[in-house]
Design a protein around this motif. Sequence first.
Motif, mmCIF file in Angstrom:
data_model
loop_
_atom_site.group_PDB
_atom_site.id
_atom_site.type_symbol
_atom_site.label_atom_id
_atom_site.label_comp_id
_atom_site.label_asym_id
_atom_site.label_seq_id
_atom_site.Cartn_x
_atom_site.Cartn_y
_atom_site.Cartn_z
ATOM 1 N N VAL A 45 10.834 38.378 18.836
ATOM 2 C CA VAL A 45 10.927 37.516 20.011
ATOM 3 C C VAL A 45 10.025 38.036 21.134
ATOM 4 O O VAL A 45 9.328 37.275 21.790
ATOM 5 C CB VAL A 45 12.398 37.421 20.499
ATOM 6 C CG1 VAL A 45 12.485 36.680 21.810
ATOM 7 C CG2 VAL A 45 13.256 36.752 19.446
ATOM 8 N N GLY A 46 10.021 39.356 21.337
ATOM 9 C CA GLY A 46 9.307 39.933 22.470
ATOM 10 C C GLY A 46 7.822 40.134 22.275
ATOM 11 O O GLY A 46 7.046 40.015 23.225
ATOM 12 N N LEU A 47 7.403 40.458 21.084
ATOM 13 C CA LEU A 47 5.978 40.671 20.788
ATOM 14 C C LEU A 47 5.549 39.674 19.719
ATOM 15 O O LEU A 47 5.744 39.912 18.534
ATOM 16 C CB LEU A 47 5.737 42.097 20.275
ATOM 17 C CG LEU A 47 6.020 43.233 21.237
ATOM 18 C CD1 LEU A 47 6.004 44.555 20.491
ATOM 19 C CD2 LEU A 47 4.987 43.229 22.331
ATOM 20 N N PRO A 48 4.985 38.566 20.107
ATOM 21 C CA PRO A 48 4.640 37.538 19.123
ATOM 22 C C PRO A 48 3.785 38.080 17.979
ATOM 23 O O PRO A 48 2.861 38.850 18.189
ATOM 24 C CB PRO A 48 3.857 36.509 19.945
ATOM 25 C CG PRO A 48 4.293 36.732 21.342
ATOM 26 C CD PRO A 48 4.601 38.196 21.454
ATOM 27 N N VAL A 49 4.119 37.724 16.791
ATOM 28 C CA VAL A 49 3.453 38.038 15.530
ATOM 29 C C VAL A 49 3.484 39.539 15.218
ATOM 30 O O VAL A 49 4.004 39.948 14.200
ATOM 31 C CB VAL A 49 2.012 37.479 15.471
ATOM 32 C CG1 VAL A 49 1.367 37.794 14.136
ATOM 33 C CG2 VAL A 49 1.994 35.984 15.715
ATOM 34 N N VAL A 50 2.960 40.379 16.109
ATOM 35 C CA VAL A 50 2.902 41.816 15.862
ATOM 36 C C VAL A 50 4.307 42.405 15.737
ATOM 37 O O VAL A 50 4.573 43.236 14.864
ATOM 38 C CB VAL A 50 2.116 42.526 16.989
ATOM 39 C CG1 VAL A 50 2.157 44.025 16.843
ATOM 40 C CG2 VAL A 50 0.693 42.023 17.035
ATOM 41 N N LEU A 70 6.211 31.210 19.134
ATOM 42 C CA LEU A 70 7.533 30.957 18.570
ATOM 43 C C LEU A 70 7.652 31.294 17.093
ATOM 44 O O LEU A 70 8.760 31.458 16.590
ATOM 45 C CB LEU A 70 7.921 29.489 18.790
ATOM 46 C CG LEU A 70 8.055 29.038 20.239
ATOM 47 C CD1 LEU A 70 8.415 27.568 20.298
ATOM 48 C CD2 LEU A 70 9.081 29.880 20.961
ATOM 49 N N GLY A 71 6.551 31.391 16.389
ATOM 50 C CA GLY A 71 6.611 31.649 14.945
ATOM 51 C C GLY A 71 7.295 32.960 14.609
ATOM 52 O O GLY A 71 8.196 33.014 13.767
ATOM 53 N N GLY A 72 6.892 34.043 15.263
ATOM 54 C CA GLY A 72 7.509 35.341 15.004
ATOM 55 C C GLY A 72 8.963 35.384 15.425
ATOM 56 O O GLY A 72 9.795 36.015 14.772
ATOM 57 N N LEU A 103 19.918 49.200 10.338
ATOM 58 C CA LEU A 103 20.329 48.599 11.598
ATOM 59 C C LEU A 103 19.164 48.571 12.596
ATOM 60 O O LEU A 103 18.891 47.540 13.226
ATOM 61 C CB LEU A 103 21.514 49.362 12.189
ATOM 62 C CG LEU A 103 22.074 48.826 13.497
ATOM 63 C CD1 LEU A 103 22.581 47.404 13.323
ATOM 64 C CD2 LEU A 103 23.187 49.728 13.992
ATOM 65 N N ILE A 104 18.454 49.679 12.714
ATOM 66 C CA ILE A 104 17.307 49.746 13.620
ATOM 67 C C ILE A 104 16.204 48.789 13.159
ATOM 68 O O ILE A 104 15.581 48.105 13.972
ATOM 69 C CB ILE A 104 16.794 51.188 13.728
ATOM 70 C CG1 ILE A 104 17.839 52.046 14.449
ATOM 71 C CG2 ILE A 104 15.454 51.250 14.445
ATOM 72 C CD1 ILE A 104 17.579 53.525 14.386
ATOM 73 N N SER A 105 15.978 48.725 11.854
ATOM 74 C CA SER A 105 14.958 47.812 11.316
ATOM 75 C C SER A 105 15.284 46.358 11.634
ATOM 76 O O SER A 105 14.399 45.579 12.010
ATOM 77 C CB SER A 105 14.846 47.980 9.804
ATOM 78 O OG SER A 105 14.464 49.273 9.473
ATOM 79 N N LEU A 106 16.544 45.993 11.499
ATOM 80 C CA LEU A 106 16.943 44.622 11.816
ATOM 81 C C LEU A 106 16.792 44.326 13.300
ATOM 82 O O LEU A 106 16.346 43.234 13.684
ATOM 83 C CB LEU A 106 18.390 44.377 11.372
ATOM 84 C CG LEU A 106 18.590 44.259 9.870
ATOM 85 C CD1 LEU A 106 20.067 44.273 9.531
ATOM 86 C CD2 LEU A 106 17.925 43.020 9.329
ATOM 87 N N LEU A 107 17.140 45.299 14.135
ATOM 88 C CA LEU A 107 16.968 45.099 15.576
ATOM 89 C C LEU A 107 15.495 44.928 15.944
ATOM 90 O O LEU A 107 15.144 44.063 16.755
ATOM 91 C CB LEU A 107 17.580 46.260 16.347
ATOM 92 C CG LEU A 107 19.105 46.289 16.383
ATOM 93 C CD1 LEU A 107 19.604 47.570 17.023
ATOM 94 C CD2 LEU A 107 19.649 45.073 17.098
ATOM 95 N N VAL A 108 14.643 45.742 15.341
ATOM 96 C CA VAL A 108 13.202 45.606 15.603
ATOM 97 C C VAL A 108 12.698 44.257 15.101
ATOM 98 O O VAL A 108 11.929 43.580 15.784
ATOM 99 C CB VAL A 108 12.409 46.772 14.966
ATOM 100 C CG1 VAL A 108 10.914 46.503 14.988
ATOM 101 C CG2 VAL A 108 12.725 48.075 15.678
ATOM 102 N N LEU A 109 13.149 43.842 13.923
ATOM 103 C CA LEU A 109 12.719 42.552 13.362
ATOM 104 C C LEU A 109 13.076 41.406 14.299
ATOM 105 O O LEU A 109 12.245 40.546 14.572
ATOM 106 C CB LEU A 109 13.358 42.340 11.984
ATOM 107 C CG LEU A 109 13.030 41.039 11.266
ATOM 108 C CD1 LEU A 109 11.553 40.987 10.906
ATOM 109 C CD2 LEU A 109 13.890 40.893 10.024
ATOM 110 N N VAL A 110 14.296 41.410 14.825
ATOM 111 C CA VAL A 110 14.744 40.309 15.671
ATOM 112 C C VAL A 110 14.190 40.426 17.090
ATOM 113 O O VAL A 110 13.584 39.489 17.612
ATOM 114 C CB VAL A 110 16.282 40.236 15.691
ATOM 115 C CG1 VAL A 110 16.762 39.214 16.697
ATOM 116 C CG2 VAL A 110 16.806 39.903 14.302
ATOM 117 N N VAL A 111 14.364 41.584 17.725
ATOM 118 C CA VAL A 111 13.974 41.731 19.130
ATOM 119 C C VAL A 111 12.454 41.737 19.288
ATOM 120 O O VAL A 111 11.907 41.061 20.159
ATOM 121 C CB VAL A 111 14.604 43.001 19.737
ATOM 122 C CG1 VAL A 111 14.094 43.256 21.137
ATOM 123 C CG2 VAL A 111 16.124 42.886 19.731
#
Length: 126
Positions: A42-47, A105-107, A31-39
Motif C-alpha cells: 500500500v505504501g510503496l507502489p509496486v516496489v 493501486l496495483g500493488g 508474520l513480518i513478511s505478511l506485514l511487509v507484503l500488505v503495508v
Amino acid sequence: MATHAHGLPYEDYEDEPRYAEEDGSAGWWELISLLVLVVAGVGLPVVGWLTGLAMVHQSHAWTRRDLWIAAVGPLPAVVAVVVWSAVDGQALPLHLGPLGVLILLGGAIAGLLGGAYLTVRAFVLA
C-alpha cells in the motif's frame, strides 16, 4: 489417479511442504513478511509489493501452490480496476488514468488480497 513426474499424486504433491526438513509452521518471519507484503504494497507502489512477495517466498510455511495463488490470484482484481479506470475515468476520485491506477493501486490490491490468502493459510487453517 494422475501422478507427477516424481511419482506422487497431484493433490499430495501440491500440499507437500517445499522442504522436507522444515515443519512448515508459521512464526515471526511469516508474520513480518505478511506485514511487509500488505503495508509496503500500500505504501510503496509496486516496489513494496515485490519486496513483500520476495520475503514471503523465503518462508517454508507455505506450499508452492499457496505462493502462486498469492502472487497471481489478485491479478483479475487488479486488471478489473485498471480496465474500470480506462473505461470510466471519472469513477475514481484520483483522475490518474489506467497506468497511474496500475502503479498506485496495483500493488496495494495485490498485497491486500495475497496477504489475506496467505494469512488464512498460515494462521487460521494451521
